[in-house]
Design a protein around this motif. Structure first.
Motif, mmCIF file in Angstrom:
data_model
loop_
_atom_site.group_PDB
_atom_site.id
_atom_site.type_symbol
_atom_site.label_atom_id
_atom_site.label_comp_id
_atom_site.label_asym_id
_atom_site.label_seq_id
_atom_site.Cartn_x
_atom_site.Cartn_y
_atom_site.Cartn_z
ATOM 1 N N HIS A 144 62.204 47.778 22.781
ATOM 2 C CA HIS A 144 63.110 47.959 23.897
ATOM 3 C C HIS A 144 62.346 48.624 25.035
ATOM 4 O O HIS A 144 61.380 49.357 24.800
ATOM 5 N N PRO A 145 62.760 48.401 26.277
ATOM 6 C CA PRO A 145 62.059 49.033 27.399
ATOM 7 C C PRO A 145 62.101 50.555 27.306
ATOM 8 O O PRO A 145 63.138 51.136 27.001
ATOM 9 N N ILE A 146 60.965 51.195 27.561
ATOM 10 C CA ILE A 146 60.983 52.653 27.646
ATOM 11 C C ILE A 146 61.460 53.082 29.029
ATOM 12 O O ILE A 146 61.913 54.219 29.217
ATOM 13 N N MET A 147 61.355 52.174 29.999
ATOM 14 C CA MET A 147 61.957 52.346 31.323
ATOM 15 C C MET A 147 62.408 50.975 31.804
ATOM 16 O O MET A 147 61.704 49.989 31.615
ATOM 17 N N THR A 148 63.605 50.937 32.399
ATOM 18 C CA THR A 148 64.132 49.656 32.856
ATOM 19 C C THR A 148 63.929 49.471 34.355
ATOM 20 O O THR A 148 63.730 50.431 35.101
ATOM 21 N N LYS A 149 63.985 48.229 34.761
ATOM 22 C CA LYS A 149 63.847 47.875 36.167
ATOM 23 C C LYS A 149 64.848 48.656 37.019
ATOM 24 O O LYS A 149 65.978 48.888 36.608
ATOM 25 N N ASN A 150 64.405 49.096 38.195
ATOM 26 C CA ASN A 150 65.211 49.828 39.187
ATOM 27 C C ASN A 150 65.490 51.283 38.799
ATOM 28 O O ASN A 150 66.367 51.921 39.377
ATOM 29 N N THR A 151 64.742 51.816 37.824
ATOM 30 C CA THR A 151 64.865 53.231 37.473
ATOM 31 C C THR A 151 64.104 54.094 38.478
ATOM 32 O O THR A 151 62.910 53.869 38.701
ATOM 33 N N PRO A 152 64.763 55.088 39.107
ATOM 34 C CA PRO A 152 64.036 56.028 39.976
ATOM 35 C C PRO A 152 63.163 56.942 39.118
ATOM 36 O O PRO A 152 63.628 57.511 38.123
ATOM 37 N N VAL A 153 61.932 57.103 39.474
ATOM 38 C CA VAL A 153 60.971 57.869 38.671
ATOM 39 C C VAL A 153 61.186 59.365 38.854
ATOM 40 O O VAL A 153 61.370 59.857 39.975
ATOM 41 N N THR A 154 61.157 60.091 37.730
ATOM 42 C CA THR A 154 61.182 61.551 37.747
ATOM 43 C C THR A 154 59.893 62.058 37.108
ATOM 44 O O THR A 154 59.099 61.277 36.556
ATOM 45 N N ALA A 155 59.706 63.358 37.136
ATOM 46 C CA ALA A 155 58.515 63.947 36.506
ATOM 47 C C ALA A 155 58.480 63.640 35.015
ATOM 48 O O ALA A 155 57.422 63.389 34.432
ATOM 49 N N LEU A 156 59.666 63.649 34.382
ATOM 50 C CA LEU A 156 59.733 63.339 32.953
ATOM 51 C C LEU A 156 59.307 61.897 32.677
ATOM 52 O O LEU A 156 58.647 61.607 31.672
ATOM 53 N N CYS A 203 59.909 57.069 43.280
ATOM 54 C CA CYS A 203 59.490 55.676 43.253
ATOM 55 C C CYS A 203 60.441 54.892 42.344
ATOM 56 O O CYS A 203 60.975 55.434 41.376
ATOM 57 N N ILE A 204 60.630 53.630 42.655
ATOM 58 C CA ILE A 204 61.579 52.818 41.889
ATOM 59 C C ILE A 204 60.822 51.739 41.118
ATOM 60 O O ILE A 204 60.073 50.945 41.693
ATOM 61 N N ILE A 205 61.016 51.729 39.799
ATOM 62 C CA ILE A 205 60.332 50.777 38.926
ATOM 63 C C ILE A 205 60.819 49.359 39.229
ATOM 64 O O ILE A 205 62.022 49.106 39.335
ATOM 65 N N ALA A 206 59.885 48.430 39.354
ATOM 66 C CA ALA A 206 60.223 47.059 39.737
ATOM 67 C C ALA A 206 60.355 46.116 38.550
ATOM 68 O O ALA A 206 60.953 45.047 38.672
ATOM 69 N N GLU A 207 59.808 46.491 37.389
ATOM 70 C CA GLU A 207 59.878 45.644 36.195
ATOM 71 C C GLU A 207 60.125 46.506 34.966
ATOM 72 O O GLU A 207 59.725 47.677 34.934
ATOM 73 N N ASN A 208 60.755 45.915 33.953
ATOM 74 C CA ASN A 208 60.910 46.633 32.685
ATOM 75 C C ASN A 208 59.542 47.005 32.124
ATOM 76 O O ASN A 208 58.602 46.208 32.196
ATOM 77 N N ILE A 209 59.439 48.218 31.569
ATOM 78 C CA ILE A 209 58.189 48.682 30.967
ATOM 79 C C ILE A 209 58.398 48.779 29.468
ATOM 80 O O ILE A 209 59.260 49.537 29.003
ATOM 81 N N MET A 210 57.618 48.018 28.689
ATOM 82 C CA MET A 210 57.880 47.890 27.262
ATOM 83 C C MET A 210 57.157 48.907 26.399
ATOM 84 O O MET A 210 57.673 49.345 25.389
ATOM 85 N N GLY A 211 55.940 49.315 26.764
ATOM 86 C CA GLY A 211 55.202 50.227 25.896
ATOM 87 C C GLY A 211 54.934 49.583 24.548
ATOM 88 O O GLY A 211 54.663 48.392 24.435
ATOM 89 N N LEU A 212 55.073 50.384 23.471
ATOM 90 C CA LEU A 212 54.849 49.864 22.114
ATOM 91 C C LEU A 212 56.155 49.713 21.373
ATOM 92 O O LEU A 212 56.210 49.802 20.150
ATOM 93 N N THR A 213 57.244 49.502 22.101
ATOM 94 C CA THR A 213 58.572 49.445 21.499
ATOM 95 C C THR A 213 59.175 48.065 21.681
ATOM 96 O O THR A 213 58.699 47.250 22.460
#
Length: 364
Positions: free
Chosen positions: A24-36, A12-22
């Motif tokens: 900086h993004p913990i995952m950036t837009k257009n990142t292909p999702v892995t199990a990790l 799956c491909i992330i559509a928006e930056n994911i910020m979490g509690l940081t």
């Protein structure tokens, strides 16, 4: 579209930056999702994420598995990432052996043959995935032949730091040569000092400080080294705050090239086994350098070392200081030596930025 993290599929491909509690993004837009990535999202207690309707392989989201070609490619990447480093180690040992032989000749009064040194060094600089070797250079060092191993390793590190700073390949090779040649002046030091298994006495330390002058004298007339590199060799123990040697120069009088050699020299010396000290973790060493180098080195050079040694990619296998084996899940940009990891035995998620007593001991 928004989906629950528990419903995410690999690819799956992330559509928006994911910020979490940081910050900086913990995952950036257009990142292909892995199990990790899924484990990372769960560790940061993210419930929903936005994803594109198509997966990385082009299939619609909701398909049960990646296609056969994608699985094959993933296997090949995993196999490549665990390939043996024997070829680099062989070339490294050959270069160190050659340097040791040449060093003995210099002690007997021979001139430095820079062309031959370059020929011994080049194979180490042109191999594939060269940056990965920076993590274990210190493990190849032999205390009884420290100068030879240290010189070769510093040359490799200077080349890698030059790359990080955006220099072209020709200049990076010159930097590597300067790094290898920085300690040739040690050939003029008394054998009793070179072979000492304890710390140096004051008089011995004063004597050792002459080696950068001797190193410069060895190479000052060669046409095979740029003028700037000769100056860098002479200055590689100077510090911006004037605390260095041989003459205690300050500020802009100290070249950036000399600082590259200096920080490579310091990093490898601190991580390597010596006759009077044990190896130290590259990540602990990097933390110490980052904390203690303010005012001594240009921040650009410190940042280059940080980029080279820090920023471990997700999936990197590591061993922690308490002996646990773990896998990197996420590296925070503001604290690159302290990623979030998942332990191999218990599957526990550890944020090393919050557990300061733990640190990465080595890359597996």
């Amino acid at each position: 579209m928004k989906v629950k993290v528990e419903d995410l599929h690999e690819g799956c491909i992330i559509a928006e930056n994911i910020m979490g509690l940081t910050n900086h993004p913990i995952m950036t837009k257009n990142t292909p999702v892995t199990a990790l990535h899924i484990e990372l999202l769960q560790a940061f207690q993210i419930d929903y994420v936005a994803v594109h309707s198509k997966k990385e392989d082009g299939s619609l989201f909701g398909a049960e598995a990646l296609d056969e070609a994608s699985i094959k490619e993933e296997r090949e990447v995993r196999l490549l990432s665990s390939s043996p480093r024997s070829e680099f180690e062989r070339q490294y040992q050959e270069a160190a052996t050659f340097y040791k032989k040449e060093f003995s000749n210099w002690q007997s009064g021979s001139k430095v043959d820079i062309v031959k040194l370059k020929q011994a060094l080049i194979p180490l600089l042109t191999g594939s995935r060269i940056e990965e070797h920076s993590y274990y250079l210190h493990e190849l060092c032999e205390a009884n032949d420290y100068i030879a191993h240290h010189s070769i390793a510093v040359g490799v590190l200077c080349h890698l730091l030059g790359r990080k700073m955006g220099y072209d390949e020709g200049l990076c090779t010159q930097l590597a040569l300067a790094g290898v040649l920085a300690d040739v002046g040690m050939a003029k030091m008394p054998i009793s000092i070179l072979q000492k298994s304890t710390g140096l006495e004051r008089e011995e330390a004063i004597e050792i400080r002459k080696h950068s002058i001797f190193s410069y004298q060895y190479i000052m007339d060669t046409p095979f080294l740029k003028k700037e590199m000769k100056k860098a060799i002479y200055q590689h123990h100077e510090r911006l705050d004037g605390s260095g040697y041989p003459i205690g120069e300050k500020g802009s009088a100290i070249s950036l090239f000399s600082q590259i050699i200096a920080i490579a020299d310091m990093y490898h010396a601190m991580t390597s086994e010596r006759l009077y000290k044990k190896q130290q973790s590259p990540f602990k060493t990097l933390e110490i350098i980052m904390e203690d180098s303010f005012g001594k080195f240009d921040l650009v050079v410190v940042k280059a070392l940080q980029d080279l040694i820090g920023n471990l990619t997700p999936g990197t296998k590591v061993q922690l200081s308490d002996g646990q084996k773990a896998e990197v899940i996420y590296t925070p940009p503001a604290d690159v030596t302290r990623p979030v990891v998942k332990t191999a035995e218990m599957g526990e998620i550890l944020d090393l930025s919050r557990q300061r007593k733990l640190f990465i001991d080595r890359i597996l």
